[in-house]
Motif scaffolding. Structure first.
Motif, PDB file in Angstrom:
ATOM      1  N   ASP A  31     -36.753  -1.648 -31.594  1.00  0.00           N
ATOM      2  CA  ASP A  31     -36.668  -3.078 -31.126  1.00  0.00           C
ATOM      3  C   ASP A  31     -35.384  -3.620 -31.073  1.00  0.00           C
ATOM      4  O   ASP A  31     -34.762  -2.628 -31.806  1.00  0.00           O
ATOM      5  CB  ASP A  31     -37.717  -3.583 -32.132  1.00  0.00           C
ATOM      6  N   GLU A  57     -41.625   2.640 -32.154  1.00  0.00           N
ATOM      7  CA  GLU A  57     -41.460   1.711 -31.121  1.00  0.00           C
ATOM      8  C   GLU A  57     -39.950   1.278 -31.195  1.00  0.00           C
ATOM      9  O   GLU A  57     -38.966   0.768 -32.148  1.00  0.00           O
ATOM     10  CB  GLU A  57     -42.233   0.528 -31.431  1.00  0.00           C
ATOM     11  N   TYR A  77     -34.779  -6.966 -42.170  1.00  0.00           N
ATOM     12  CA  TYR A  77     -35.386  -5.438 -42.117  1.00  0.00           C
ATOM     13  C   TYR A  77     -34.060  -4.566 -43.138  1.00  0.00           C
ATOM     14  O   TYR A  77     -32.739  -4.780 -43.499  1.00  0.00           O
ATOM     15  CB  TYR A  77     -34.529  -4.429 -40.574  1.00  0.00           C
ATOM     16  N   LYS A  98     -41.684  -9.816 -42.650  1.00  0.00           N
ATOM     17  CA  LYS A  98     -41.572 -10.079 -40.916  1.00  0.00           C
ATOM     18  C   LYS A  98     -42.414 -11.762 -41.331  1.00  0.00           C
ATOM     19  O   LYS A  98     -42.851 -11.991 -41.471  1.00  0.00           O
ATOM     20  CB  LYS A  98     -43.123  -9.715 -41.115  1.00  0.00           C
ATOM     21  N   ARG A 102     -33.001  -5.810 -31.355  1.00  0.00           N
ATOM     22  CA  ARG A 102     -32.860  -6.514 -32.308  1.00  0.00           C
ATOM     23  C   ARG A 102     -32.368  -5.919 -33.260  1.00  0.00           C
ATOM     24  O   ARG A 102     -31.802  -5.918 -34.224  1.00  0.00           O
ATOM     25  CB  ARG A 102     -33.752  -7.599 -32.464  1.00  0.00           C
ATOM     26  N   LYS A 103     -32.804  -4.127 -33.654  1.00  0.00           N
ATOM     27  CA  LYS A 103     -32.967  -3.501 -34.370  1.00  0.00           C
ATOM     28  C   LYS A 103     -31.223  -3.112 -34.743  1.00  0.00           C
ATOM     29  O   LYS A 103     -31.167  -2.342 -33.596  1.00  0.00           O
ATOM     30  CB  LYS A 103     -33.664  -2.889 -35.379  1.00  0.00           C
TER      31      LYS A 103
END
Length: 489
Positions: free
Chosen positions: A175, A173, A146, A188, A177-178
């Motif tokens: 996430d 959305e 990312y 990805k 983990r980000k």
RNA sequence: GGCGACGUAGCCAAGUGGUAAGGCGGAGGUCUGCAAAACCUCUAUGCAGCGGUUCAAAUCCGCUCGUCGCCUCCA
């Protein structure tokens, strides 16, 4: 090169700026090309036509343009379509890449100097990602990479947003983990059954934004002059492109950001997701390419333009006016048995010629004002007709006649040149179902001669029957003082 | 909610301080044996509305109304 007065509206500064390329007379230009998963729609066509027009005009203004347009041949939409059809993603991409080029050819949109494919630029993308990770602008989680928007202070500058506001209205959305909800994927990790490439972070495929950055750098350089696309790409696509590119190189990525407005239907944006779109082949079934281009250029490129039958019909008639004028003078020249030198021509309409050209250049210099440029074209058509009328009125005065003819010739040439600059090749307006072939011309000539005899003997019913029956097969006769000419209806 | 664009004639559309380009459509006329094409004339005393600045406003400022867009994949 002399000082350029060309002005371009720059999205990032929200103002028109004089166009001064980084390394004149070179101009480096990149356009976000198609994602090849379907026929492109008429809104996509607007982007391609606008980019082509800008490129043509820059070349006319003496810039040495290097133009790159990417082909996105790997992404979710391609994979989905491939699944649906039960074929490989590559097959879908290959098919619609071919169709893209085919339709562009029909539209008279020139090929770019280079059309790099995403799947052929993977190594360059990986290098870029590696650099971003090394510089702490990107991070790896479970095979995904990312970009950290917080690491790039001017994130949001292009689209005029700030991070706080973006997050309040965020529909993205989350996430967990980000590090930040707005962080976007550079790489990805592969899902089962999807195309993937080996990478230092495991098998996977590139995120959408990284390909354009990698291609720009690989094929144009770390800093370029113009980057164009539809206004819907401003955020997040171009914002992200800019962030990751400048974070990696530390240099300005793009000098002029150019975005075209939407093509609307009933005043609403045409888009695949809204389902209110017409594909290019659907439109070309009903209108010829020249009509379509007259339509697309009839409004300023940054303004929205409404796609409907009435507007297309209006564009069709406008295009016909220009085409008809050209065809008429073309055919009349064959009936005039006088030779006209360019010199005589130049003398006759010098002032008009200079004026038309200056107005045309001024219009296009003002952020590519094609609507205004088209009005100059119409003025030239009017001027040509006026001179034609003058020829008729000159009657036996040969000098006068030749002089007018010469003027017509020169303005005709000017008109053709401007059409070329705008990408409006008269051949694009060729009607379907017209009479063609070597035999047509002499055959119709015979009928015209016979009709002429009948007219001289006042046998008008015969003359009219010839004309009417020709009309039935799509041939129109026009009687001019110089003689009769014919056209396809 | 934040940010932004737009509103000009029957339709499309250019015009960002000096008195409304152009196209399409429509009406009348000229030319023509008749047509077609072309040409000529007409088709916005007014630029969404209201107020302000100015000698001067479609253009600048403020407010109101309306339409659309971005903030999510999109050209």
């Amino acid at each position: 090169m002399e000082v350029s007065l060309l002005k371009i509206y720059n999205t990032i500064t929200r103002s028109k700026e004089e166009f001064k390329p980084l390394n004149p007379p070179n101009a480096l230009m990149y356009n976000c090309g198609p994602t090849v998963y379907d026929y492109f729609h008429i809104g996509n066509a607007r982007n391609f036509v606008v980019a082509d027009t800008i490129r043509r005009y820059l070349e006319y203004r003496g810039f040495k343009v290097r133009f790159v347009q990417n082909i996105t041949d790997i992404d979710d939409k391609i994979i989905n379509r491939a699944k649906k059809e039960g074929v490989a993603a590559q097959e879908i991409a290959t098919r619609f890449t071919r169709i893209f080029f085919e339709k562009c050819r029909l539209l008279g949109v020139r090929r770019a100097d280079l059309h790099p494919k995403a799947t052929e630029t993977i190594p360059q993308m990986q290098e870029l990602i590696k650099t971003l990770i090394k510089k702490k602008h990107a991070y790896v989680i479970d095979g995904d990479v990312y970009f950290s928007v917080r690491s790039f202070p001017s994130y949001g500058k292009l689209s005029g947003k700030n991070l706080e506001e973006l997050q309040e209205g965020a529909r993205v959305e989350v996430d967990a983990r980000k590090k930040d909800p707005l962080d976007f994927a550079l790489w990805k990790s592969a899902k089962p059954g999807e195309p993937s490439w080996e990478s230092p972070w495991g098998p996977g495929r590139p995120g959408w934004h990284i390909e354009c950055s990698a291609m720009v750098m690989a094929f144009l350089g770390e800093s370029i002059d113009i980057h164009s696309g539809g206004v819907d790409l401003v955020f997040p696509h171009h914002e992200n492109e800019r962030a990751q590119s400048e974070a990696a190189t530390g240099k300005p990525f793009v000098k002029y950001w150019v975005h075209n407005g939407y093509l609307n239907i009933n005043s609403e944006k045409m888009s695949k997701s809204l389902g209110n779109f017409f594909t290019i082949d659907q439109v070309l079934e009903r209108f010829d390419p020249l009509t379509l281009k007259f339509f697309l250029l009839s409004a300023h490129y940054r303004h929205p333009i409404d796609f409907n039958d009435e507007n297309l019909k209006s564009a069709e008639n406008a295009a016909k006016r220009v085409l008809d004028a050209l065809e008429t003078v073309e055919k009349l020249f064959t009936l005039e048995h006088v030779s006209i030198s360019e010199k005589e021509a130049a003398e006759k309409v010098k002032d008009q010629w200079i004026m038309f050209r200056r107005y045309f250049d001024d219009a296009m210099d003002d952020d590519f004002n094609t609507a205004k440029a088209l009005s100059i074209l119409h003025d030239i058509v009017s001027a040509i007709h006026e001179l034609r009328t003058g020829i008729n009125e000159a009657k036996e005065d040969q000098d006068q006649k030749i002089s007018h003819l010469a003027g017509v010739k020169l303005l005709r040439n000017l008109l053709l040149e401007m059409l070329e600059i705008l990408g409006l090749d008269p051949a694009l307006g060729k009607k379907s179902g017209v009479l063609e072939g070597e035999a047509v011309e002499p055959l119709i000539k015979i009928l015209i001669d016979i009709r002429e005899k009948a007219r001289k003997e006042k046998a008008f019913s015969i003359a009219d029957e010839v004309r009417n029956r020709l009309l039935e097969i799509g041939v129109v006769l026009e009687d001019h003082p110089q003689g009769t000419i014919w056209k396809n209806k």
